[in-house]
Design an enzyme around this catalytic site. Structure first.
Site: not given
Ligand SMILES: *Cc1c(COP(=O)(O)O)cnc(C)c1O
Length: 375
Positions: A183
């Site tokens: 992210k």
């Molecule tokens: C990455 C992501 C998640 C989950 O995030 P985590 O921190 O890995 O639990 C949920 N929704 C979307 C759209 C994502 O891209």
């Protein structure tokens, strides 16, 4: 031979690495002062709203469903074009995910279809800002208000994106962000929920750690079956270093996305993402012209790899996973999401990329695609 270019890579600076070492030497390595500092920094980032961090965005959204009292018998409207965490949490809460198709241009939930999906059981809308492109917040909240629904914004990919000049998460209802390494900022693993008031934040803290409240006189009580979601100070130290650089990271992503728009050869027939100044360009995802190609997407990815370029897939339409098929979903139900899911590819995009890296990717695209395209 130049180095392999992955589709993403986190940027962790030496100052952050040194600060992690300080935490490890400090004698206090679980949730503590670094977590508090990260929450304060995030609260400032999100316009002063209360923010609490946990060890994943999935966890933040699980707790958000508790805050909204969503459980058996309830429906939550969301999109099939997202990471499957978005819908798994609804099933885990005992509620029902109600999917509506995406807009083929934005690839986000088609707000024109949302009202028709509302029933007396609907409790909330769960929009996702795919690749960092925000869902129309004006229309979203107009629908939610009209039908008296809660909103949980899955902004895992859109931290730093804007709507109407305001940061996503700085207004609206509940908003979760992710700090997974892919992210726009990371805590190694982690996530956060932006909330409406101190009352929600206090309830969140209980769900985050075993439902326990500690009193000033040293006694404690447990009045709900909370889980184990707390973030460590080791992770929070990484997050503090990242938060300082997030605006610069996002600005660099925008520059790189612009270069892709300038340099991708139109003759390749790729369907480009829509341009938006509101996006934080979490990912750059053209759709392949599969009908004109004599090779599959899998073979395309292999050949890009041979050219030294990493390519990802985000995401297959989730209603076609077996868990969802078993719940009655099938091909043809969400044709736009299905087409995106079959043909999407994520090209390299991360802040440490050089301008020349974009040129390398665009040359590789030509090398791989031109020989396999029908006229
Ligand atoms: C990455 C992501 C998640 C989950 O995030 P985590 O921190 O890995 O639990 C949920 N929704 C979307 C759209 C994502 O891209």
């Amino acid at each position: 031979m130049t180095d392999f270019l992955p589709f993403t890579r986190p940027s962790i600076d030496e100052e952050t690495i040194a600060d992690v070492a300080n935490v490890l030497r400090s004698g206090w390595i679980t949730s503590g002062p670094k977590v508090q500092a990260l929450e304060a920094g995030l609260s400032e980032y999100f316009g002063g709203r209360p923010v609490r961090v946990v060890n994943s965005a999935t966890g933040a959204m699980e707790i958000a469903l508790h805050l909204m009292n969503i459980g058996p018998g309830d429906e939550v409207i969301t999109t099939p074009m997202t990471w499957v965490a978005t819908t798994n949490i609804i099933i885990n809460a005992g509620a029902t995910p109600v999917l509506v198709d995406v807009d083929p241009a934005t690839r986000n939930i088609d707000l024109d279809l949302v009202e028709a999906a509302i029933t007396p059981r609907t409790k909330a809308i769960l929009p996702v800002d795919l690749a960092g492109l925000p869902v129309d917040r004006d229309r979203l909240y107009a629908i939610a208000k009209k039908h008296n629904l809660r909103v949980l914004e899955d902004a895992a990919q859109s931290q730093g994106a804007t709507w109407g000049g305001k940061r996503v998460g700085s207004f609206g209802d509940l908003c979760s962000v992710s700090f997974h390494p892919n992210k726009n900022m990371t805590t190694t693993e982690g996530g956060a929920l932006v909330m409406n008031n101190a009352e929600e934040a206090r309830l969140f803290e209980k769900w985050r750690l075993q439902g326990v409240t500690r009193f000033p006189d040293g006694t404690m009580d447990c009045d709900l079956p909370g889980g184990k979601y707390n973030l460590t100070d080791v992770s929070a130290a990484v997050g503090l270093g990242q938060l300082k650089r997030l605006d610069a990271f996002n600005a660099r992503r925008v520059e790189l996305a612009k270069l892709y728009f300038e340099q991708i050869d139109p003759a390749l027939g790729l369907t480009m993402p829509v341009w938006s100044d509101d996006s934080n360009w979490h990912m750059f995802q053209p759709l392949l012209p599969l009908a004109r190609m004599s090779i599959s997407r899998g073979e395309f990815i292999n050949r890009m790899k041979d050219q030294g370029i990493g390519v990802g897939i985000h995401y297959p339409a989730l209603h076609l996973f077996s868990l969802y098929r078993a719940r009655g979903f099938k091909e043809g139900m969400y044709p736009h999401a299905e087409r995106v899911g079959e043909s999407t590819v994520s090209l390299p995009l991360f802040p440490a990329m050089q301008n020349e890296d974009v040129s390398r990717v665009c040359a590789a695209l030509r090398n791989v695609l031109l020989p396999v395209l029908a006229a």
